[in-house]
Design an enzyme around this catalytic site. Structure first.
Site, mmCIF file in Angstrom:
data_model
loop_
_atom_site.group_PDB
_atom_site.id
_atom_site.type_symbol
_atom_site.label_atom_id
_atom_site.label_comp_id
_atom_site.label_asym_id
_atom_site.label_seq_id
_atom_site.Cartn_x
_atom_site.Cartn_y
_atom_site.Cartn_z
ATOM 1 N N ASP A 29 0.892 -1.214 -0.003
ATOM 2 C CA ASP A 29 -0.131 0.096 0.106
ATOM 3 C C ASP A 29 0.777 1.364 0.007
ATOM 4 O O ASP A 29 1.980 1.214 0.782
ATOM 5 C CB ASP A 29 -0.855 -0.181 1.219
ATOM 6 C CG ASP A 29 -2.093 0.927 1.180
ATOM 7 O OD1 ASP A 29 -2.255 1.618 0.052
ATOM 8 O OD2 ASP A 29 -2.652 1.388 2.209
ATOM 9 N N ASN A 77 -10.694 -2.940 -6.305
ATOM 10 C CA ASN A 77 -9.914 -2.026 -7.125
ATOM 11 C C ASN A 77 -10.617 -1.722 -8.498
ATOM 12 O O ASN A 77 -10.367 -0.867 -9.083
ATOM 13 C CB ASN A 77 -8.496 -2.521 -7.187
ATOM 14 C CG ASN A 77 -7.622 -2.460 -5.922
ATOM 15 O OD1 ASN A 77 -6.671 -3.150 -5.858
ATOM 16 N ND2 ASN A 77 -8.108 -1.409 -5.177
HETATM 17 C C1 FPP Z 1 -2.295 0.265 -3.210
HETATM 18 O O1 FPP Z 1 -1.895 1.454 -3.240
HETATM 19 C C2 FPP Z 1 -1.516 -0.593 -4.321
HETATM 20 C C3 FPP Z 1 -2.353 -1.170 -5.127
HETATM 21 C C4 FPP Z 1 -3.702 -1.283 -5.554
HETATM 22 C C5 FPP Z 1 -1.511 -1.793 -6.254
HETATM 23 C C6 FPP Z 1 -0.618 -2.739 -5.718
HETATM 24 C C7 FPP Z 1 0.675 -3.181 -7.066
HETATM 25 C C8 FPP Z 1 1.994 -3.006 -6.926
HETATM 26 C C9 FPP Z 1 2.630 -2.552 -5.676
HETATM 27 C C10 FPP Z 1 2.658 -3.252 -7.864
HETATM 28 C C11 FPP Z 1 3.170 -4.898 -7.955
HETATM 29 C C12 FPP Z 1 1.957 -5.511 -8.820
HETATM 30 C C13 FPP Z 1 2.143 -6.668 -9.493
HETATM 31 C C14 FPP Z 1 0.605 -7.357 -9.560
HETATM 32 C C15 FPP Z 1 3.131 -7.013 -10.134
HETATM 33 P P1 FPP Z 1 -2.815 2.576 -3.469
HETATM 34 O O2 FPP Z 1 -2.686 2.911 -4.848
HETATM 35 O O3 FPP Z 1 -4.080 2.505 -2.979
HETATM 36 O O4 FPP Z 1 -1.928 3.782 -2.658
HETATM 37 P P2 FPP Z 1 -2.514 4.907 -1.798
HETATM 38 O O5 FPP Z 1 -3.253 4.326 -0.641
HETATM 39 O O6 FPP Z 1 -1.263 5.841 -1.216
HETATM 40 O O7 FPP Z 1 -3.314 5.846 -2.833
#
Ligand code: FPP
Length: 258
Positions: A29, A77
């Protein structure tokens, strides 16, 4: 249940890490906030998140970990803006394109857990190829949870069992925790010993709900794209201070109670 079996025996883990968590699950996250702080689009935060994943997969075996499950895309998501969903859908390709050959060579078995429904044909192919090419590996197990939700996982398992009952292949009394485990997306892995969530948020967000029954939780104040082997080592050090009783009491306390 395999919970007790999952406790490492002395000297079982590699290297100097004593009593490591054999299965670590991570809610990756903070990509969006990482990007925002830099005045970048969220997409670049997700790409930086892929780089962090590469670092952690490389570091994990040396820390005594044998199973790593990472949350790459949740069933919730899909409600993000279409452009961001498209970027998230492109991440497995971005990861496997550069790293699959190395994973294959280094004995990593890849499983992509979650529903394939709604994924593009290309993406399904990429995931299946990663699984097929690493199917003979056993040194380290990487589960990429993609289009995964803990509730959906439980519902799917319940549905499979209900179908078996309806077809006369099982009776309601046949259902045990072990049988239910075997119907989950994580059937091939022991339950997680440690669930880590960076970024400061302290919740599960529908990740491995059933499997988390006796997991230890470590929440860290670092955004996922900045996550390093040192952060993982710190989470493990914290795990090693925990007293895992699985609902029982330690022998001394039992004597005192008697
Ligand atoms: C949550 O952070 C993260 C995600 C929804 C995507 C996670 C994916 C990766 C870390 C890349 C690796 C993935 C693969 C499948 C190879 P957020 O976008 O909710 O962050 P925020 O809470 O700061 O907005």
């Amino acid at each position: 249940m395999a919970v007790q079996e999952n406790m490492p025996s002395k000297g079982e883990a590699s290297g100097a890490v004593e009593r490591p968590p054999l299965h670590v699950a991570i809610v990756m996250d903070g990509n969006g906030r990482w990007a925002k702080r830099r005045g970048l689009p969220r997409t670049l935060g997700h790409r930086a998140g892929v780089e962090a994943l590469k670092r952690i997969v490389e570091a994990a075996p040396d820390l005594g970990i044998r199973w790593l499950t990472v949350f790459g895309f949740s069933t919730e998501n899909w409600s993000r803006p279409a452009a961001e969903v498209a970027e998230l859908m492109a991440l497995p390709k971005r990861y496997f394109e550069t790293d699959l050959a190395r994973l294959e060579r280094e004995g990593v078995r890849v499983r992509v857990i979650g529903s394939r429904t709604g994924l593009s044909r290309d993406l399904v192919k990429i995931c299946s190829e990663a699984e097929a090419r690493t199917a003979g590996n056993d040194r380290f197990h990487l589960n990429v949870a993609f289009n995964y939700g803990g509730k959906a996982d439980i519902l799917d398992a319940a549905r499979k069992f209900a179908e078996a009952v309806a077809a006369g292949r099982a009776r309601p009394d046949d259902l045990t925790e072990a049988l239910f485990d075997s119907q989950l997306a994580t059937a091939a892995s022991p339950p997680p010993d440690l669930i880590v969530r960076p970024s400061g948020e302290q919740r599960l967000s529908n990740f491995m709900l059933w499997q988390a029954a006796y997991a230890e939780f470590v929440f860290q104040d670092v955004l996922w794209p900045d996550y390093s082997a040192q952060h993982l080592a710190a989470a493990i050090a914290e795990f090693q201070t925990r007293d895992r009783r699985y609902g029982a009491v330690v022998p001394d306390d039992a004597l005192a109670a008697g």
